[in-house]
Design an enzyme around this catalytic site. Structure first.
Site, PDB file in Angstrom:
ATOM      1  CD  GLU A   1      -1.031  -6.184   5.254  1.00 38.61           C
ATOM      2  OE1 GLU A   1      -0.395  -7.163   5.694  1.00 38.61           O
ATOM      3  OE2 GLU A   1      -1.514  -6.147   4.118  1.00 38.61           O
TER       4      GLU A   1
ATOM      5  CB  ALA B   1      -0.862  -0.009   1.249  1.00 32.12           C
TER       6      ALA B   1
ATOM      7  N   GLY C   1      -0.927  -5.117   0.388  1.00 35.18           N
ATOM      8  CA  GLY C   1      -1.892  -4.974  -0.692  1.00 35.18           C
ATOM      9  C   GLY C   1      -1.402  -5.619  -1.980  1.00 35.18           C
TER      10      GLY C   1
ATOM     11  CD  GLU D   1      -4.832  -7.324   1.392  1.00 33.59           C
ATOM     12  OE1 GLU D   1      -4.462  -6.147   1.183  1.00 33.59           O
ATOM     13  OE2 GLU D   1      -5.644  -7.633   2.277  1.00 33.59           O
TER      14      GLU D   1
END
Ligand code: NAD
Length: 710
Positions: free
Chosen positions: A130, A63, A107, A110
């Site tokens: 995270e 991210a 992310g 993901e």
């Protein structure tokens, strides 16, 4: 489609490329771009399938961390429906493959898991880190990962946040193939071939969210989650994110995919808006911030460090030599006697052997490192060293003697660094004809382990020496923080106040174990009195005796530590200090110490009372903060965040509290200031409020705001 994401073709295969340097972070526009590319792939009959790849050195590394702060501060409303984008990828009617090089973290992973297949080159890494920012995966990572990797692996990865290499990811089922090659071009070719193979075999898109076979059942999962929770309690003491990550993975095993995602979103939000996550994000950016020195431009030319030398092979000198050897820099290690030299080298050898035994590196690596360290009893070779670090006994006369010698021997332009913890760097520099090349390099014990390096700028130190020291810290895998020259610099100067209050609390009625327990619970790696026992109470005792003539009459000073030393209780090394120690070095509260404390308090007329945990925290933390504010105002630290980074990396301060100055902001400076004023009234001049603390409190500001302005 934006420039951030492009769609090109290799025959019947669509190539979706993310171009968001340097790490292809998921900044606004990137998910939208991927979504548009997938739509195009679906629509275009000439495309039979597609791959997603990152340009440059990496896949989507994660991210965009700046975005989290924008959301929590209200600056940005929540962005696009990222979960929806991932569902659309997964629902693509044509097979799609994520091609991974570099890292697919957070992310990034993901996104990759929403693709039907994943391939990687051998050097790639995947992970859900995270928790290291106090967060959990927020885009179905906790729901898709157990479906690919199984519950045990997924819960471990989400709770500890550590990366997994391609080979391990393959074994776990997170990726489907490791392709040959070392770069993006080879990866792209390998991914296209992989996809063509799938198309030729007539394989249909395979949705991760529908693959439930690895989700296990209540009976098999129960012990996995229980063990993970226990482990996280120990490894990430006080942190909420690892527990939340485990809850979210557990939801994947109990709920439907959609319900699991909803639960994950709820937990993610709790973490995102928590003080812990804000603190950890502050630390993430802080570690980058400390490398910026306003009057030392980024392009300052550096001194080339090809060889080093150390004076003194004791506790610190040996550890410092290891740092250089670990970085591949040859280093001379000088002592005064063969015996001291042999002892120093034996300690280094033992440390390396332990690492080999623990599997941290191979015997071959150890041999290479040992070969880089040359023990010596003479100055021969010092004349070619690019940097010399002095780590002899702490005494001004001796240090000046050594620096005068170095001045005679060393080549012009060599850096002359001192590892002193208390002495005046300018006075040391005055023994040379080149004070501009003298600097403090204050390592922390054990020097080969602790990440902090306080770099002490003398009044004459030149910019090249400062810039080189900061760069060298990175090369030695340390975090360098530039500090000014004063007694104790930043870390120890503040620690002095903290330790003082810990002892006063004991004199006023708290038991040593109560003080330590409260601060351990607060998150400190160890309580202050136990730390004293570990480091040796005699060290401070000797310094105090030497400086006794400088004491200000009428100012309260701690009574107990010196008396413990008088009784031969130096701490762990003598089997007793604030505690007694058994053969396993377990601290045991000691009635003899309690009695001594009561006697000394009675003699000094100190009224003993019940001390609350809250008071223990306030007295010790606010002592740190008040001194920190003085240090900041004097310019000894460049920014409040620099102080935080010092405390997190040198003093066992819990990262999830962000450091003492950030912690002060979370309490609110008004409250901190009011308490400091009350302590000032109750306890006298040691608590004189820092003018900066008062000003910020009155203006309703924080240290973080002060940093932004300065
Ligand atoms: P130490 O006593 O373990 O080691 C000092 C070594 O220097 C000894 O081996 C001694 O033989 C050697 N030495 C003395 N004079 C010498 C000379 N003229 N030439 C070569 N070697 C000589 O001490 P230490 O704990 O390693 O501390 C060294 C320095 O590091 C001190 O300035 C200390 O304040 C500082 N320091 C110590 C710590 C710590 O936790 N121990 C932390 C940070 C900084």
């Amino acid at each position: 489609m934006s420039d951030l994401v492009t769609l090109t073709r290799d025959g019947e295969i669509g190539i979706i490329t993310v171009n968001n340097p340097p790490v292809n972070a998921l900044s606004p526009g990137v998910p939208e771009g991927i979504s548009a590319a997938i739509e195009e792939v679906t629509k275009d009959d000439s495309i039979k399938g597609a791959i997603l790849i990152g340009s440059g050195q990496t896949f989507i590394a994660g991210a965009d961390i700046k975005e989290f702060g924008k959301v929590t501060s209200g600056e940005r409303k929540e962005g696009i429906d990222f979960l929806g984008v991932l569902l659309a990828i997964e629902d693509c009617s044509k097979p799609v493959v994520a091609a991974i090089h570099g890292t697919a973290f957070g992310g990034g992973l993901e996104v990759a898991m929403a693709f039907h297949y994943r391939v990687a080159i051998a050097s790639a890494q995947v992970g859900q880190p995270e928790v290291k920012l106090g967060l959990i995966p927020g885009a179905a990572g906790t729901q898709r990962l157990p479906r690919l990797a199984g519950v045990a692996k997924a819960v471990q990865m989400c709770a500890d946040g550590n990366p997994v290499k391609a080979s391990e990811a393959l074994a776990a089922g997170i990726i489907d193939a490791v392709v040959d090659g070392v770069d993006a071009a080879a990866l792209q070719q390998g991914a296209v071939e992989f996809l063509r193979g799938k198309l030729a075999a007539g394989e249909k898109p395979r949705k991760t969210r529908e693959r439930n076979e690895k989700l296990g059942d209540e009976a098999s999962n129960g012990p996995i989650f229980a063990a993970a929770r226990e482990m996280a309690k120990k490894a990430a003491r006080g942190m909420m994110a690892p527990q939340a990550a485990i809850d979210a993975v557990e939801a994947a095993t109990r709920l439907s995919f959609a319900e699991g995602c909803a639960r994950e979103a709820e937990l993610f939000k709790q973490c995102l808006f928590s003080d812990q996550s804000k603190a950890l994000i502050h630390v993430f950016f802080g570690e980058r911030e400390v490398s910026k020195i306003p009057d030392v431009p980024k392009d300052t030319p550096l001194i080339d460090i090809k060889s080093a030398a150390i004076v003194g092979a004791g506790t610190m000198g040996g550890g410092i030599a290891m740092n250089y050897a670990n970085a591949g820099i040859p280093v001379l290690l000088k002592e005064t006697t063969q015996e001291a030299l042999d002892k120093g080298m034996a300690t280094i050898r033992r440390n390396y052997e332990n690492s080999v035994k623990k599997g941290r590196f191979s015997q071959e690596v150890m041999d290479k490192r040992m070969a880089l360290i040359t023990p010596t009893l003479s100055w021969a070779g010092f004349e070619t060293a690019d940097i010399v670090t002095e780590a002899v006994f702490e005494g001004m006369a001796l240090k000046k003697e050594i620096f005068a010698e170095l001045d005679r021997i060393c080549k012009p332009g060599a850096i002359l660094a001192s590892n002193t913890s208390t002495l005046d760097v300018d006075e040391i520099a005055s023994a040379t004809s080149r004070p501009e090349y003298v600097i403090g390099h204050h390592y922390f014990s054990p020097a080969n382990v602790m990440r902090l390096l306080e770099i002490v700028r003398g009044k004459a130190t030149n910019k090249q020496v400062i810039a080189t020291s900061m760069a060298l810290a990175r090369r030695l895998k340390k975090i360098g923080v530039l500090v000014g020259n004063c007694y104790g610099f930043v870390g120890n100067r503040m620690l002095h106040q903290y330790g003082r209050e810990a002892q006063f609390l004991v004199e006023e009625g708290a038991k040593p174990q109560e003080v330590d327990a409260a601060l351990y619970k607060f998150g400190m790696a160890m309580g202050p009195l136990a730390v004293g026992d570990l480091a040796g109470l005699d060290v401070g005792w000797r310094i105090r005796k030497e400086h006794a003539h400088l004491e200000k009459p009428g100012v309260r000073k701690p009574l107990v530590a010196d008396q413990l030393c008088e009784r031969g209780r130096y701490g762990q090394k003598t089997g007793a200090g604030w505690y007694r120690y058994d053969e396993n070095r377990k601290p045991i509260p000691d009635a003899e110490v309690d009695q001594l404390i009561e006697e000394l308090a009675a003699q000094a007329g100190i009224r003993r009372r019940t001390i609350t945990e809250e008071e223990i925290i306030e007295r010790t933390q606010y002592a740190l903060i008040n001194e920190g504010a003085k240090i900041l105002e004097e310019g000894i630290a460049l920014r409040a965040v620099d102080i935080d980074i010092v405390y997190l990396n040198g003093y066992g301060y819990p990262a999830w509290r962000g450091g003492p100055m950030w912690y002060a902001d979370t309490v609110g400076l008004k409250k901190v200031y009011d308490r400091v004023c009350r302590f000032h009234e109750e306890h006298g001049e040691l608590w004189t409020p820092a003018p900066l603390l008062r000003r910020l409190a009155e203006e309703g500001k924080s240290f973080a705001q002060y940093d932004k302005k300065s």
